[in-house]
Design a protein around this motif. Structure first.
Motif, PDB file in Angstrom:
ATOM      1  N   VAL A   1      11.055  -5.275  27.452  1.00 53.50           N
ATOM      2  CA  VAL A   1      12.220  -5.286  28.022  1.00 53.50           C
ATOM      3  C   VAL A   1      12.567  -6.732  28.547  1.00 53.50           C
ATOM      4  O   VAL A   1      13.598  -7.235  28.484  1.00 53.50           O
ATOM      5  CB  VAL A   1      12.560  -4.167  29.202  1.00 53.50           C
ATOM      6  N   GLU A   2      11.575  -7.179  29.325  1.00 53.39           N
ATOM      7  CA  GLU A   2      11.356  -8.398  29.856  1.00 53.39           C
ATOM      8  C   GLU A   2      11.941  -9.632  28.783  1.00 53.39           C
ATOM      9  O   GLU A   2      12.699 -10.467  29.385  1.00 53.39           O
ATOM     10  CB  GLU A   2      10.165  -8.787  30.523  1.00 53.39           C
ATOM     11  N   GLU A   3      11.382  -9.468  27.499  1.00 49.56           N
ATOM     12  CA  GLU A   3      11.714 -10.584  26.713  1.00 49.56           C
ATOM     13  C   GLU A   3      13.189 -10.312  26.159  1.00 49.56           C
ATOM     14  O   GLU A   3      13.875 -11.423  26.068  1.00 49.56           O
ATOM     15  CB  GLU A   3      11.019 -10.077  25.363  1.00 49.56           C
ATOM     16  N   LEU A   4      14.007  -9.403  26.158  1.00 48.65           N
ATOM     17  CA  LEU A   4      15.178  -9.099  25.845  1.00 48.65           C
ATOM     18  C   LEU A   4      15.909  -9.609  26.973  1.00 48.65           C
ATOM     19  O   LEU A   4      17.032 -10.065  26.762  1.00 48.65           O
ATOM     20  CB  LEU A   4      15.697  -7.615  25.743  1.00 48.65           C
ATOM     21  N   VAL A   5      15.627  -9.265  28.294  1.00 43.72           N
ATOM     22  CA  VAL A   5      16.401 -10.012  29.435  1.00 43.72           C
ATOM     23  C   VAL A   5      16.341 -11.323  29.401  1.00 43.72           C
ATOM     24  O   VAL A   5      17.325 -11.896  29.540  1.00 43.72           O
ATOM     25  CB  VAL A   5      15.851  -9.233  30.719  1.00 43.72           C
ATOM     26  N   GLU A   6      15.141 -11.844  29.158  1.00 45.91           N
ATOM     27  CA  GLU A   6      15.007 -13.355  29.260  1.00 45.91           C
ATOM     28  C   GLU A   6      15.917 -13.861  27.988  1.00 45.91           C
ATOM     29  O   GLU A   6      16.647 -15.048  28.321  1.00 45.91           O
ATOM     30  CB  GLU A   6      13.787 -13.758  29.487  1.00 45.91           C
ATOM     31  N   ALA A   7      15.614 -13.455  26.811  1.00 48.14           N
ATOM     32  CA  ALA A   7      16.461 -13.939  25.728  1.00 48.14           C
ATOM     33  C   ALA A   7      18.029 -13.982  25.870  1.00 48.14           C
ATOM     34  O   ALA A   7      18.822 -14.951  25.666  1.00 48.14           O
ATOM     35  CB  ALA A   7      16.082 -13.292  24.481  1.00 48.14           C
ATOM     36  N   SER A   8      18.506 -12.848  26.358  1.00 49.31           N
ATOM     37  CA  SER A   8      19.758 -12.374  26.679  1.00 49.31           C
ATOM     38  C   SER A   8      20.413 -13.608  27.592  1.00 49.31           C
ATOM     39  O   SER A   8      21.442 -14.283  27.290  1.00 49.31           O
ATOM     40  CB  SER A   8      20.164 -11.196  27.031  1.00 49.31           C
ATOM     41  N   LYS A   9      19.599 -13.790  28.646  1.00 49.07           N
ATOM     42  CA  LYS A   9      19.970 -14.825  30.034  1.00 49.07           C
ATOM     43  C   LYS A   9      20.010 -16.229  29.254  1.00 49.07           C
ATOM     44  O   LYS A   9      21.117 -16.813  29.437  1.00 49.07           O
ATOM     45  CB  LYS A   9      19.023 -14.558  31.031  1.00 49.07           C
ATOM     46  N   GLU A  10      19.208 -16.567  28.428  1.00 47.29           N
ATOM     47  CA  GLU A  10      19.221 -17.845  27.903  1.00 47.29           C
ATOM     48  C   GLU A  10      20.284 -18.065  26.984  1.00 47.29           C
ATOM     49  O   GLU A  10      20.953 -19.104  27.005  1.00 47.29           O
ATOM     50  CB  GLU A  10      17.684 -18.245  27.195  1.00 47.29           C
ATOM     51  N   ASN A  11      20.540 -17.080  26.026  1.00 43.91           N
ATOM     52  CA  ASN A  11      21.782 -17.252  25.256  1.00 43.91           C
ATOM     53  C   ASN A  11      22.968 -17.106  25.800  1.00 43.91           C
ATOM     54  O   ASN A  11      23.797 -18.301  25.734  1.00 43.91           O
ATOM     55  CB  ASN A  11      21.804 -15.837  24.273  1.00 43.91           C
ATOM     56  N   LEU A  12      23.148 -16.707  26.843  1.00 45.56           N
ATOM     57  CA  LEU A  12      24.519 -16.526  27.626  1.00 45.56           C
ATOM     58  C   LEU A  12      24.577 -17.590  28.660  1.00 45.56           C
ATOM     59  O   LEU A  12      25.753 -18.115  28.383  1.00 45.56           O
ATOM     60  CB  LEU A  12      24.567 -15.253  28.454  1.00 45.56           C
ATOM     61  N   MET A  13      23.604 -18.298  29.077  1.00 44.72           N
ATOM     62  CA  MET A  13      23.746 -19.653  29.821  1.00 44.72           C
ATOM     63  C   MET A  13      24.271 -20.632  28.568  1.00 44.72           C
ATOM     64  O   MET A  13      25.054 -21.357  29.092  1.00 44.72           O
ATOM     65  CB  MET A  13      22.481 -19.828  30.503  1.00 44.72           C
ATOM     66  N   ARG A  14      23.336 -20.671  27.575  1.00 44.35           N
ATOM     67  CA  ARG A  14      23.910 -21.802  26.547  1.00 44.35           C
ATOM     68  C   ARG A  14      25.328 -21.553  26.072  1.00 44.35           C
ATOM     69  O   ARG A  14      26.027 -22.582  26.070  1.00 44.35           O
ATOM     70  CB  ARG A  14      22.786 -21.733  25.343  1.00 44.35           C
ATOM     71  N   PHE A  15      25.577 -20.317  26.035  1.00 45.92           N
ATOM     72  CA  PHE A  15      26.962 -20.270  25.392  1.00 45.92           C
ATOM     73  C   PHE A  15      28.049 -20.396  26.488  1.00 45.92           C
ATOM     74  O   PHE A  15      29.209 -21.134  26.354  1.00 45.92           O
ATOM     75  CB  PHE A  15      27.406 -18.488  25.337  1.00 45.92           C
ATOM     76  N   LEU A  16      27.527 -20.409  28.091  1.00 45.09           N
ATOM     77  CA  LEU A  16      28.712 -20.684  28.976  1.00 45.09           C
ATOM     78  C   LEU A  16      28.546 -22.266  29.477  1.00 45.09           C
ATOM     79  O   LEU A  16      29.262 -22.609  30.216  1.00 45.09           O
ATOM     80  CB  LEU A  16      28.409 -19.795  29.868  1.00 45.09           C
TER      81      LEU A  16
ATOM     82  N   ALA B   1      18.883  -5.760  13.830  1.00 47.55           N
ATOM     83  CA  ALA B   1      18.826  -6.809  12.898  1.00 47.55           C
ATOM     84  C   ALA B   1      19.241  -8.256  13.424  1.00 47.55           C
ATOM     85  O   ALA B   1      18.682  -9.309  12.947  1.00 47.55           O
ATOM     86  CB  ALA B   1      19.862  -6.539  11.906  1.00 47.55           C
ATOM     87  N   ALA B   2      19.862  -8.367  14.549  1.00 49.17           N
ATOM     88  CA  ALA B   2      19.992  -9.647  15.083  1.00 49.17           C
ATOM     89  C   ALA B   2      18.898 -10.394  15.820  1.00 49.17           C
ATOM     90  O   ALA B   2      18.214  -9.765  16.541  1.00 49.17           O
ATOM     91  CB  ALA B   2      21.157  -9.481  16.357  1.00 49.17           C
ATOM     92  N   PRO B   3      18.911 -11.596  15.459  1.00 42.56           N
ATOM     93  CA  PRO B   3      17.653 -12.559  16.088  1.00 42.56           C
ATOM     94  C   PRO B   3      17.920 -12.499  17.461  1.00 42.56           C
ATOM     95  O   PRO B   3      18.968 -12.612  17.868  1.00 42.56           O
ATOM     96  CB  PRO B   3      17.643 -13.573  15.203  1.00 42.56           C
ATOM     97  N   LEU B   4      16.693 -12.653  18.347  1.00 38.82           N
ATOM     98  CA  LEU B   4      16.638 -12.629  19.628  1.00 38.82           C
ATOM     99  C   LEU B   4      17.499 -13.792  19.937  1.00 38.82           C
ATOM    100  O   LEU B   4      18.278 -13.762  21.083  1.00 38.82           O
ATOM    101  CB  LEU B   4      15.295 -12.809  20.310  1.00 38.82           C
ATOM    102  N   HIS B   5      17.622 -15.029  19.300  1.00 37.51           N
ATOM    103  CA  HIS B   5      18.350 -16.201  19.727  1.00 37.51           C
ATOM    104  C   HIS B   5      19.687 -16.056  19.876  1.00 37.51           C
ATOM    105  O   HIS B   5      20.647 -16.816  20.077  1.00 37.51           O
ATOM    106  CB  HIS B   5      17.602 -17.472  19.276  1.00 37.51           C
ATOM    107  N   ALA B   6      20.273 -14.840  19.286  1.00 34.57           N
ATOM    108  CA  ALA B   6      21.790 -14.809  18.901  1.00 34.57           C
ATOM    109  C   ALA B   6      22.314 -13.456  19.478  1.00 34.57           C
ATOM    110  O   ALA B   6      23.423 -13.014  19.374  1.00 34.57           O
ATOM    111  CB  ALA B   6      22.159 -14.579  17.349  1.00 34.57           C
ATOM    112  N   MET B   7      21.508 -12.932  20.241  1.00 30.83           N
ATOM    113  CA  MET B   7      21.963 -11.529  20.844  1.00 30.83           C
ATOM    114  C   MET B   7      21.971 -11.555  22.165  1.00 30.83           C
ATOM    115  O   MET B   7      21.354 -12.160  23.169  1.00 30.83           O
ATOM    116  CB  MET B   7      21.041 -10.487  20.748  1.00 30.83           C
ATOM    117  N   VAL B   8      23.240 -11.092  22.805  1.00 30.65           N
ATOM    118  CA  VAL B   8      23.388 -10.694  24.362  1.00 30.65           C
ATOM    119  C   VAL B   8      23.775  -9.286  24.522  1.00 30.65           C
ATOM    120  O   VAL B   8      24.117  -8.693  23.662  1.00 30.65           O
ATOM    121  CB  VAL B   8      24.230 -11.474  24.846  1.00 30.65           C
ATOM    122  N   PHE B   9      23.522  -8.973  25.775  1.00 32.79           N
ATOM    123  CA  PHE B   9      24.121  -7.444  26.070  1.00 32.79           C
ATOM    124  C   PHE B   9      25.229  -7.621  27.050  1.00 32.79           C
ATOM    125  O   PHE B   9      25.627  -8.504  27.863  1.00 32.79           O
ATOM    126  CB  PHE B   9      22.940  -6.928  26.899  1.00 32.79           C
TER     127      PHE B   9
END
Length: 244
Positions: A226-241, A185-193
């Motif tokens: 998989v690549e889409e999730l990996v990239e989205a997670s990285k972008e989100n995490l970098m923004r968070f940090l 349910a979580a949009p890609l722009h709001a999800m990390v692993f």
């Protein structure tokens, strides 16, 4: 392709294990449980450049700590020195230690005020306290927040996302339908692993090594690469940090 882990207790891991993760992970966010582990986490981040340190006081340790005020002052000094950009693991727990909730709230509010005053990200624990933790974060005007291992109601998820905050997904999607529902349910722009390693949970030995499999499972459920999730997670995490 290198992965990210948004929540890991690196201070509990042996050096040879951490060294092995440098080949697979671009960023591992290393959270802490108290002042002592916070200082160890900061030391580890100096040695392993892929570790991004968070300092904090875990809600599980609040009831046991006799030197709580000293720990809080110590964390404030670490932050004031500069170089700290994230508080974690901090939060509230009504599932495992509800008897200390009042004291947890006092500590949590102090730490949220610190995060607000220094514009720090917060890596949050909120077991059975999702609404309350979100309300406190919003009330304290904290700008960047990550709700780790989110298994709360989907209406709370929607508010977390609407506020611009993140949720993290970990290997328990393999055995938890509630957690997988959040992952879908979580949009890609709001999800990390994350791994939340090292932690034993219902027969699963949670460690960063399980993150790639977790991403694969969620990618299959969502019907994305998989690549889409990996990239989205990285972008989100970098923004968070604040690493953008």
């Amino acid at each position: 392709m290198r992965y990210t882990d948004a929540h890991c207790h690196a201070h509990e891991m042996p050096p040879e294990e951490l060294e092995a993760y440098s080949e697979v992970f671009e960023i591992i966010v290393a959270v802490s449980d108290d002042l002592e582990s916070s200082m160890r986490t900061l030391d580890l981040a100096e040695r392993y450049k892929f570790l991004h340190p968070c300092v904090g006081i875990h809600p599980w340790t609040v009831g046991e700590a006799r030197d709580l005020e000293e720990q809080l002052r110590g964390l404030e000094k670490l932050v004031a020195k500069g170089g700290v950009t994230c508080l974690g693991e901090i939060g509230l727990d009504k599932a495992f230690v509800p008897q200390t909730l009042d004291r947890q709230l006092e500590v949590f509010r102090r730490l949220l005020d610190l995060a607000r005053d220094y514009d720090l990200a917060v890596n949050l624990h909120a077991a059975k306290a999702w609404r309350l933790v979100l309300a406190e974060v919003v009330a304290r005007r904290v700008r960047r927040a990550l709700f780790h291992w989110f298994t709360g109601p989907l209406d709370v998820l929607r508010e977390v996302v609407a506020r611009g905050y993140l949720v993290s997904i970990n290997p328990t999607v393999k055995i938890s339908s509630k957690h997988m529902a959040v992952a879908k349910a979580a949009p890609l722009h709001a999800m990390v692993f994350e791994s939340d390693g090292p932690y034993e949970y219902r027969g699963l030995s949670l460690r960063p090594s399980l993150v790639p499999e977790t991403v694969q499972l969620v990618a299959e459920e969502r019907g994305v690469a998989v690549e889409e999730l990996v990239e989205a997670s990285k972008e989100n995490l970098m923004r968070f940090l604040g690493l953008e």
